[in-house]
Design an enzyme around this catalytic site. Structure first.
Site, PDB file in Angstrom:
ATOM      1  N   LYS A  22      47.859  57.157 -11.829  1.00  0.00           N
ATOM      2  CA  LYS A  22      47.098  58.184 -11.126  1.00  0.00           C
ATOM      3  C   LYS A  22      47.213  57.941  -9.625  1.00  0.00           C
ATOM      4  O   LYS A  22      46.604  57.027  -9.075  1.00  0.00           O
ATOM      5  CB  LYS A  22      45.610  58.189 -11.528  1.00  0.00           C
ATOM      6  CG  LYS A  22      44.966  59.514 -11.093  1.00  0.00           C
ATOM      7  CD  LYS A  22      43.498  59.446 -10.759  1.00  0.00           C
ATOM      8  CE  LYS A  22      43.162  59.020  -9.375  1.00  0.00           C
ATOM      9  NZ  LYS A  22      43.613  59.895  -8.280  1.00  0.00           N
ATOM     10  N   GLU A  25      42.407  45.297  -6.025  1.00  0.00           N
ATOM     11  CA  GLU A  25      42.963  44.992  -4.689  1.00  0.00           C
ATOM     12  C   GLU A  25      42.196  45.874  -3.720  1.00  0.00           C
ATOM     13  O   GLU A  25      42.436  47.091  -3.662  1.00  0.00           O
ATOM     14  CB  GLU A  25      44.448  45.355  -4.625  1.00  0.00           C
ATOM     15  CG  GLU A  25      45.329  44.653  -5.629  1.00  0.00           C
ATOM     16  CD  GLU A  25      45.609  43.224  -5.257  1.00  0.00           C
ATOM     17  OE1 GLU A  25      45.444  42.864  -4.082  1.00  0.00           O
ATOM     18  OE2 GLU A  25      45.983  42.462  -6.159  1.00  0.00           O
ATOM     19  N   CYS A  41      45.719  47.662   4.313  1.00  0.00           N
ATOM     20  CA  CYS A  41      44.660  46.717   3.928  1.00  0.00           C
ATOM     21  C   CYS A  41      44.808  45.391   4.652  1.00  0.00           C
ATOM     22  O   CYS A  41      43.830  44.721   4.954  1.00  0.00           O
ATOM     23  CB  CYS A  41      44.679  46.505   2.418  1.00  0.00           C
ATOM     24  SG  CYS A  41      46.282  45.995   1.798  1.00  0.00           S
ATOM     25  N   GLU A  98      35.817  47.481   7.803  1.00  0.00           N
ATOM     26  CA  GLU A  98      37.215  47.926   7.744  1.00  0.00           C
ATOM     27  C   GLU A  98      37.268  49.343   8.309  1.00  0.00           C
ATOM     28  O   GLU A  98      36.716  50.269   7.706  1.00  0.00           O
ATOM     29  CB  GLU A  98      37.707  47.911   6.299  1.00  0.00           C
ATOM     30  CG  GLU A  98      39.163  48.297   6.173  1.00  0.00           C
ATOM     31  CD  GLU A  98      39.643  48.365   4.730  1.00  0.00           C
ATOM     32  OE1 GLU A  98      38.950  48.994   3.905  1.00  0.00           O
ATOM     33  OE2 GLU A  98      40.712  47.803   4.444  1.00  0.00           O
TER      34      GLU A  98
HETATM   35  P1  NAD Z   1      39.716  54.966  -2.660  1.00  0.00           P
HETATM   36  O1  NAD Z   1      38.983  53.848  -3.287  1.00  0.00           O
HETATM   37  O2  NAD Z   1      38.955  56.094  -2.104  1.00  0.00           O
HETATM   38  O3  NAD Z   1      40.740  55.621  -3.714  1.00  0.00           O
HETATM   39  C1  NAD Z   1      41.687  54.833  -4.385  1.00  0.00           C
HETATM   40  C2  NAD Z   1      42.023  55.497  -5.706  1.00  0.00           C
HETATM   41  O4  NAD Z   1      40.870  55.487  -6.530  1.00  0.00           O
HETATM   42  C3  NAD Z   1      42.448  56.966  -5.579  1.00  0.00           C
HETATM   43  O5  NAD Z   1      43.510  57.215  -6.480  1.00  0.00           O
HETATM   44  C4  NAD Z   1      41.190  57.702  -6.004  1.00  0.00           C
HETATM   45  O6  NAD Z   1      41.446  58.978  -6.525  1.00  0.00           O
HETATM   46  C5  NAD Z   1      40.656  56.779  -7.085  1.00  0.00           C
HETATM   47  N1  NAD Z   1      39.235  56.938  -7.399  1.00  0.00           N
HETATM   48  C6  NAD Z   1      38.236  57.370  -6.590  1.00  0.00           C
HETATM   49  N2  NAD Z   1      37.066  57.410  -7.274  1.00  0.00           N
HETATM   50  C7  NAD Z   1      37.330  56.978  -8.521  1.00  0.00           C
HETATM   51  C8  NAD Z   1      36.534  56.782  -9.698  1.00  0.00           C
HETATM   52  N3  NAD Z   1      35.226  57.058  -9.709  1.00  0.00           N
HETATM   53  N4  NAD Z   1      37.134  56.312 -10.801  1.00  0.00           N
HETATM   54  C9  NAD Z   1      38.451  56.026 -10.799  1.00  0.00           C
HETATM   55  N5  NAD Z   1      39.259  56.221  -9.742  1.00  0.00           N
HETATM   56  C10 NAD Z   1      38.712  56.671  -8.610  1.00  0.00           C
HETATM   57  O7  NAD Z   1      40.658  54.279  -1.581  1.00  0.00           O
HETATM   58  P2  NAD Z   1      41.628  54.979  -0.535  1.00  0.00           P
HETATM   59  O8  NAD Z   1      40.792  55.604   0.514  1.00  0.00           O
HETATM   60  O9  NAD Z   1      42.635  55.815  -1.251  1.00  0.00           O
HETATM   61  O10 NAD Z   1      42.414  53.709   0.040  1.00  0.00           O
HETATM   62  C11 NAD Z   1      41.976  52.977   1.094  1.00  0.00           C
HETATM   63  C12 NAD Z   1      41.406  51.649   0.626  1.00  0.00           C
HETATM   64  O11 NAD Z   1      42.355  50.954  -0.165  1.00  0.00           O
HETATM   65  C13 NAD Z   1      41.096  50.715   1.778  1.00  0.00           C
HETATM   66  O12 NAD Z   1      39.854  50.111   1.587  1.00  0.00           O
HETATM   67  C14 NAD Z   1      42.206  49.690   1.707  1.00  0.00           C
HETATM   68  O13 NAD Z   1      41.910  48.453   2.283  1.00  0.00           O
HETATM   69  C15 NAD Z   1      42.444  49.593   0.257  1.00  0.00           C
HETATM   70  N6  NAD Z   1      43.768  49.037  -0.025  1.00  0.00           N
HETATM   71  C16 NAD Z   1      43.856  47.739  -0.469  1.00  0.00           C
HETATM   72  C17 NAD Z   1      45.100  47.153  -0.697  1.00  0.00           C
HETATM   73  C18 NAD Z   1      45.224  45.742  -1.187  1.00  0.00           C
HETATM   74  O14 NAD Z   1      46.326  45.350  -1.574  1.00  0.00           O
HETATM   75  N7  NAD Z   1      44.175  44.941  -1.185  1.00  0.00           N
HETATM   76  C19 NAD Z   1      46.247  47.911  -0.455  1.00  0.00           C
HETATM   77  C20 NAD Z   1      46.130  49.218   0.003  1.00  0.00           C
HETATM   78  C21 NAD Z   1      44.873  49.776   0.219  1.00  0.00           C
END
Ligand code: NAD
Length: 502
Positions: free
Chosen positions: A195, A270, A304, A404
């Site tokens: 997804k 992550e 991240c 962040e």
């Molecule tokens: P997000 O948590 O808003 O969304 C991530 C994913 O989760 C999306 O596909 C979203 O549709 C899905 N999602 C949202 N609500 C959900 C639910 N209730 N159930 C299941 N899935 C759901 O994050 P974002 O804004 O897309 O990404 C940014 C974040 O990701 C930042 O905090 C960043 O640090 C983190 N990130 C971490 C790493 C790592 O390796 N640690 C890498 C990249 C990004």
């Protein structure tokens, strides 16, 4: 649809225009299908603030169908395929991504705003590297024999796939985050439902088609575009899904862990980071400062691992600020398809408002905005562009230091001593990554040991490799992507006792 030349944006290729004009579908059981509800949502070019195309919003019925397909492929063709053949199809998928690298980079650039050249140079090689690295593991998933003390018993272990994996990924590295999950999961013998994030669904659709072309059997990789609270939530709740492999925000990660506990799913998270990048005065200060600028401004700070908190030994403070500011001012904001662009837009207006909110609150509390701190003007005004921004004078408790931001905003703070530094760097609730710059080898190792982070880079920053585990401590999550640990989380160990007494 993609307008070909507003704001001086260069034309996309015919292949991209055709792709964007096509009707996008879900990939379930090897078939491209309309979502059951017929509902779609739009994806945008954040550099222009314009709609690119629409994709299906998968609902519960689609999730049920994808889980059924993934479960039957797990017990069927994927389990029956010899490990060496599984390795070959993963290798072929890597080759196909390389074949189409330029086109995929173009589509991903339009969808994410990231410069196409950066995607081709960073994201694609990381994605391909993960597939090739894990292809090698398919033939090496050995168990062990255990010398139990019971007489006449042969005890051995089998390493078996954990089951159906839901890979839920964010928008900042759509293609490579997907491959960091798909590659080890498929190598372990799992089947996957991918997804992508709602902001960047397009490369996942391409990946699904390439997987079929590579010979990955139908149902082994399914792709569901959809929003988090509907599609993502349904995957997390589904009893037929054995594991959630998630990359994204801390808030959603914690929600997923809570929800998944109801069906005792395996979960790996992550999450975010607020990563200290530390420059000691005895380092090559100029190189450290130039690298520190790249560590925060790469992909407009939406990374991240971004080195968003620069901590500099007092003696070197002014030199570092001058060099980082000079580097920030060299960056060229623009559309990701322009070759000279080095800084793309933020992913959305919401993200821009959030980033600008941090900077405005900083101004109000007397923090010095040394450079940047405004949205892009003129031709850039209709996109979500934000200037590379450097702040000095922030206190450790200020939001710009603790939170962040996920934007091109760097705080630079001075530290006095090693002990002062370690205490302050570790005060963060996150623990994803850190950088240390020094020529003193004892200091380097002492700092690497003392800093609470899943990865510490010494005299370098943002190094990644498929063979090297990646994941955080503390609120940055648990479970690694990449490396051997990235494979183990998709396997479960079965113990077999055989009585050979005659
Ligand atoms: P997000 O948590 O808003 O969304 C991530 C994913 O989760 C999306 O596909 C979203 O549709 C899905 N999602 C949202 N609500 C959900 C639910 N209730 N159930 C299941 N899935 C759901 O994050 P974002 O804004 O897309 O990404 C940014 C974040 O990701 C930042 O905090 C960043 O640090 C983190 N990130 C971490 C790493 C790592 O390796 N640690 C890498 C990249 C990004």
């Amino acid at each position: 649809m993609l307008d070909q030349s507003p704001n001086g944006a260069p034309s996309a290729s015919d292949r991209t225009i055709d792709f964007l004009s096509s009707t996008h579908k879900l990939l379930i059981d090897g078939n491209e299908v309309h979502g059951a509800s017929g509902e779609t949502f739009e994806t945008y070019d954040p550099a222009l603030g314009k709609t690119l195309t629409s994709v299906p919003n998968a609902k519960q019925t689609d999730v049920d169908a994808a889980v059924t397909a993934a479960r039957s492929a797990l017990a069927g063709p994927w389990q029956k395929m010899a490990p060496s053949d599984r390795a070959q199809v993963l290798m072929r998928l890597a080759d196909l991504i390389e074949r189409d690298a330029s086109w995929i980079s173009e589509v991903e650039s339009l969808d994410s705003g990231k410069p196409k050249l950066h995607i081709a140079a960073v994201d694609v090689p990381l994605a391909v590297g993960a597939l090739r690295y894990y292809a090698g593991w398919c033939t090496k998933l050995a168990g062990e024999t255990i010398p139990a003390s019971s007489p006449d018993m042969l005890v051995y272990t089998r390493r078996e796939p954990i089951g159906v994996v839901a890979a839920i990924v964010p928008w900042n590295f759509p293609l490579c985050q997907a491959c960091f999950k798909i590659a080890p999961a498929l190598a372990a013998g799992c089947t996957v439902i991918l997804k992508p994030a709602e902001q960047t669904p397009l490369s996942a659709l391409i990946l699904g088609k390439l997987a079929l072309e590579a010979g990955i059997p139908p149902g082994v990789l399914n792709v569901l575009t959809g929003d988090g609270t509907t599609t993502g939530q349904a995957l997390v709740e589904h009893p037929g899904v054995a594991k959630i492999s998630f990359t994204g925000s801390e808030e959603v990660g914690k929600h997923i862990a809570r929800t998944a506990s109801k069906t005792l799913k395996h979960v790996s998270l992550e999450l975010g980071g607020k990563n200290p990048n530390i420059i000691f005065a005895d380092s090559d200060v100029d190189t450290a400062a130039a690298t520190a600028a790249g560590a925060i401004f790469f992909y407009t700070g939406q990374v991240c691992s971004a080195g968003s908190r620069l901590m500099v030994e007092e003696k070197a403070f002014d030199q570092v600020v001058d060099r980082v500011v000079a580097e920030a001012r060299k960056l060229k904001m623009g559309h990701g398809l322009h070759e000279e662009t080095t800084l793309g837009p933020l992913i959305s207006e919401d993200q821009l408002e959030r980033v600008n909110g941090f900077v405005e609150r900083s101004r109000e509390t007397g923090i010095d905005v040394v450079t940047g701190g405004r949205r892009g003007k003129g031709e850039l005004a209709s996109g979500s562009f934000y200037e590379p921004t450097v702040l000095t004078g922030a206190r450790d408790t200020d939001g710009v230091v603790t939170d962040e931001i996920f934007g091109p905003v760097l705080t630079i703070q001075a530290f006095e001593s090693f002990d002062d530094l370690v205490k302050r760097a570790n005060a963060s609730s996150f623990g994803l990554a850190a950088g240390i710059w020094t020529h003193d080898i004892a200091k380097a190792h002492a700092a690497a040991a003392a800093i609470q982070a899943g990865t510490v880079w010494v005299n370098t920053y943002n190094q990644f490799d498929a063979a090297v585990g990646w994941g955080g401590f503390k609120q940055s999550g648990y479970g690694k992507d990449n490396g051997r640990e990235g494979l183990d989380k998709y396997l479960q160990t079965k113990t077999v006792w055989v009585n050979y007494a005659r």
